[in-house]
Design a protein around this motif. Structure first.
Motif, PDB file in Angstrom:
ATOM      1  N   LYS A 147      85.459  34.510  54.441  1.00 40.24           N
ATOM      2  CA  LYS A 147      85.438  33.608  55.659  1.00 40.24           C
ATOM      3  C   LYS A 147      86.322  32.682  55.679  1.00 40.24           C
ATOM      4  O   LYS A 147      86.763  32.264  56.530  1.00 40.24           O
ATOM      5  CB  LYS A 147      83.848  33.023  55.532  1.00 40.24           C
ATOM      6  CG  LYS A 147      82.641  34.048  55.968  1.00 40.24           C
ATOM      7  CD  LYS A 147      82.702  34.851  57.121  1.00 40.24           C
ATOM      8  CE  LYS A 147      81.565  35.711  57.238  1.00 40.24           C
ATOM      9  NZ  LYS A 147      81.749  36.556  58.527  1.00 40.24           N
ATOM     10  N   ILE A 148      86.555  31.949  54.648  1.00 43.07           N
ATOM     11  CA  ILE A 148      87.609  30.894  54.189  1.00 43.07           C
ATOM     12  C   ILE A 148      88.984  31.367  54.782  1.00 43.07           C
ATOM     13  O   ILE A 148      89.701  30.739  55.376  1.00 43.07           O
ATOM     14  CB  ILE A 148      87.455  30.193  52.891  1.00 43.07           C
ATOM     15  CG1 ILE A 148      86.142  29.564  52.666  1.00 43.07           C
ATOM     16  CG2 ILE A 148      88.692  29.202  52.906  1.00 43.07           C
ATOM     17  CD1 ILE A 148      86.053  29.163  51.352  1.00 43.07           C
ATOM     18  N   LEU A 149      89.278  32.328  54.475  1.00 40.35           N
ATOM     19  CA  LEU A 149      90.746  33.096  54.540  1.00 40.35           C
ATOM     20  C   LEU A 149      90.669  33.258  56.024  1.00 40.35           C
ATOM     21  O   LEU A 149      92.046  32.781  56.617  1.00 40.35           O
ATOM     22  CB  LEU A 149      90.608  34.637  53.867  1.00 40.35           C
ATOM     23  CG  LEU A 149      91.348  34.508  52.490  1.00 40.35           C
ATOM     24  CD1 LEU A 149      91.165  35.916  51.973  1.00 40.35           C
ATOM     25  CD2 LEU A 149      92.710  34.189  52.414  1.00 40.35           C
ATOM     26  N   ALA A 150      89.901  33.744  56.793  1.00 40.76           N
ATOM     27  CA  ALA A 150      89.867  33.891  57.989  1.00 40.76           C
ATOM     28  C   ALA A 150      90.138  32.638  59.001  1.00 40.76           C
ATOM     29  O   ALA A 150      90.797  32.298  60.022  1.00 40.76           O
ATOM     30  CB  ALA A 150      88.621  34.564  58.543  1.00 40.76           C
ATOM     31  N   PHE A 151      89.607  31.423  58.547  1.00 42.41           N
ATOM     32  CA  PHE A 151      89.588  30.111  58.811  1.00 42.41           C
ATOM     33  C   PHE A 151      91.144  29.440  58.643  1.00 42.41           C
ATOM     34  O   PHE A 151      91.456  28.944  59.496  1.00 42.41           O
ATOM     35  CB  PHE A 151      88.505  29.189  58.549  1.00 42.41           C
ATOM     36  CG  PHE A 151      88.631  27.812  58.823  1.00 42.41           C
ATOM     37  CD1 PHE A 151      88.240  27.579  60.033  1.00 42.41           C
ATOM     38  CD2 PHE A 151      88.902  27.104  58.050  1.00 42.41           C
ATOM     39  CE1 PHE A 151      88.335  26.199  60.575  1.00 42.41           C
ATOM     40  CE2 PHE A 151      89.024  25.493  58.397  1.00 42.41           C
ATOM     41  CZ  PHE A 151      88.804  25.227  59.562  1.00 42.41           C
ATOM     42  N   VAL A 152      91.330  29.828  57.367  1.00 43.23           N
ATOM     43  CA  VAL A 152      92.710  29.036  56.961  1.00 43.23           C
ATOM     44  C   VAL A 152      94.111  29.389  57.339  1.00 43.23           C
ATOM     45  O   VAL A 152      94.894  28.874  57.801  1.00 43.23           O
ATOM     46  CB  VAL A 152      92.606  28.980  55.480  1.00 43.23           C
ATOM     47  CG1 VAL A 152      93.879  28.413  54.880  1.00 43.23           C
ATOM     48  CG2 VAL A 152      91.552  27.941  55.009  1.00 43.23           C
ATOM     49  N   GLU A 153      93.842  30.976  57.490  1.00 44.08           N
ATOM     50  CA  GLU A 153      95.086  31.601  57.746  1.00 44.08           C
ATOM     51  C   GLU A 153      95.788  30.845  59.093  1.00 44.08           C
ATOM     52  O   GLU A 153      97.149  30.773  58.987  1.00 44.08           O
ATOM     53  CB  GLU A 153      94.660  32.928  58.135  1.00 44.08           C
ATOM     54  CG  GLU A 153      95.938  34.097  58.079  1.00 44.08           C
ATOM     55  CD  GLU A 153      96.573  34.051  59.719  1.00 44.08           C
ATOM     56  OE1 GLU A 153      97.722  34.393  59.849  1.00 44.08           O
ATOM     57  OE2 GLU A 153      95.537  34.059  60.640  1.00 44.08           O
ATOM     58  N   PRO A 154      95.356  30.795  60.253  1.00 44.18           N
ATOM     59  CA  PRO A 154      95.934  30.456  61.409  1.00 44.18           C
ATOM     60  C   PRO A 154      96.506  28.815  61.275  1.00 44.18           C
ATOM     61  O   PRO A 154      97.492  28.420  61.836  1.00 44.18           O
ATOM     62  CB  PRO A 154      95.043  30.528  62.553  1.00 44.18           C
ATOM     63  CG  PRO A 154      93.609  30.346  61.959  1.00 44.18           C
ATOM     64  CD  PRO A 154      93.869  31.288  60.782  1.00 44.18           C
ATOM     65  N   LEU A 155      95.965  28.144  60.194  1.00 44.28           N
ATOM     66  CA  LEU A 155      95.962  26.575  60.048  1.00 44.28           C
ATOM     67  C   LEU A 155      97.352  26.559  59.364  1.00 44.28           C
ATOM     68  O   LEU A 155      97.973  25.577  59.297  1.00 44.28           O
ATOM     69  CB  LEU A 155      94.959  26.030  59.162  1.00 44.28           C
ATOM     70  CG  LEU A 155      93.607  26.161  60.093  1.00 44.28           C
ATOM     71  CD1 LEU A 155      92.458  25.169  59.236  1.00 44.28           C
ATOM     72  CD2 LEU A 155      93.781  25.361  61.358  1.00 44.28           C
ATOM     73  N   LEU A 156      97.752  27.738  58.182  1.00 47.10           N
ATOM     74  CA  LEU A 156      98.996  27.370  57.425  1.00 47.10           C
ATOM     75  C   LEU A 156      99.746  28.606  57.594  1.00 47.10           C
ATOM     76  O   LEU A 156      99.677  29.501  56.634  1.00 47.10           O
ATOM     77  CB  LEU A 156      98.282  27.282  55.961  1.00 47.10           C
ATOM     78  CG  LEU A 156      97.500  25.941  55.540  1.00 47.10           C
ATOM     79  CD1 LEU A 156      96.687  26.167  54.281  1.00 47.10           C
ATOM     80  CD2 LEU A 156      98.095  24.818  55.653  1.00 47.10           C
TER      81      LEU A 156
END
Length: 293
Positions: A120-129
């Motif tokens: 879940k965190i990966l899906a959230f962080v991926e577009p941010l970084l």
């Protein structure tokens, strides 16, 4: 400069630990390349959740030669190393923020729960970084530095509590005082006291407070905490002897509402200077300790 320590000794120590953790980072890179990803950014960009879960399962069960080290250079257990590392590179806090979330996540075991949360965190962080350099060692090293500082702060506090306990036990043995030095914190009206001394007649509560920096709002909170700890202990009929270790503390010692206190004016990083002074201060209080025997 009045004998003050200008050099940031904390930074120096933490950077040593960060470098100790670099082999784990490099082994992680080797691991993901073995899974078919050229770098960490490529792994983060994986959109197939089932594939991610498979890789993370392999990661958590893999035998790594290297481990992570905490803020004072002690090795973490293998499972903790893997969990902390993956959450750190995702710019998250494994214990403070994620542990409660993991505990409420459904799963057959702790690893399965952690993997679900990581996905879940990966899906959230991926577009941010989105940039590769945000997942390379220089960026990850900065994240580690921040996380290790929090770890070090907590561990250093525990270190001084242990040092004071040990010196009290040695002191009581030397003077043949039948006083118990407990190994557990005591809570009293939401206040925490690191050391409790138990005699036949009375108890003494000893909060151990350390501070590396000097100014700012945290300095005011530091002073307030000391005053509050003393006040709560006294209100409940306990003798309170605070131990304060700070290079430059702006508090007024004369305003402390207690008969005895220990104030060591040294940077908490300088154990070689603190230890002999602590022994002297405790020795000076032998007659006070003897009253509760």
């Amino acid at each position: 400069m009045s004998g003050l320590v200008v050099e940031n000794l904390r930074l120096k120590e933490l950077l040593v630990v960060v470098e100790l953790n670099k082999p784990f980072f490099e082994e992680f890179l080797t691991f993901i390349k073995g899974q078919g990803y050229v770098n960490i950014r490529a792994l983060i960009a994986e959109s197939d959740e089932a594939q991610l879960e498979k890789i993370l399962n392999t990661y958590f069960s893999a035998d790594f030669e290297n481990t992570l080290f905490d803020g004072i250079g002690r090795p973490y257990p293998d499972a903790t190393s893997k969990w902390f590392f993956i959450t750190w590179i995702l710019r998250d806090a494994a214990t403070q923020r994620l542990a409660p979330i993991v505990s409420k996540t459904t799963g057959r075991n702790i690893t399965e729960k952690r993997i679900k949360v990581i996905c879940k965190i990966l899906a959230f962080v991926e577009p941010l970084l989105p940039n590769e350099e945000q997942w390379e060692w220089p960026a990850i090293a900065e994240i580690m530095l921040q996380r290790l500082e929090g770890s070090r702060r907590a561990l250093k506090g525990g270190l001084f509590e242990a040092i004071v306990r040990d010196k009290l036990k040695s002191l009581f043995k030397k003077h043949d005082l039948k006083i118990e030095v407990t190994n557990k914190e005591v809570k009293l009206n939401d206040e925490t006291y690191d050391i409790e001394l138990i005699g036949n007649n009375q108890k003494i509560l000893m909060p151990v407070k350390t501070r590396e920096t000097m100014g700012g709002g945290h300095a005011l909170l530091f002073t307030r905490d000391i005053h509050k700890a003393i006040a709560v202990a006294e209100e409940n009929g306990f003798n309170c002897i605070p131990v304060v270790i700070a290079e430059s503390w702006g508090g007024n010692l004369d305003e402390l509402n207690c008969e005895n206190y220990i104030y060591i004016q040294e940077n908490p990083n300088q154990l070689d200077k603190i230890n002999p002074k602590l022994e002297e201060e405790l020795e000076a209080l032998v007659s006070t300790f003897a009253k509760i025997e």
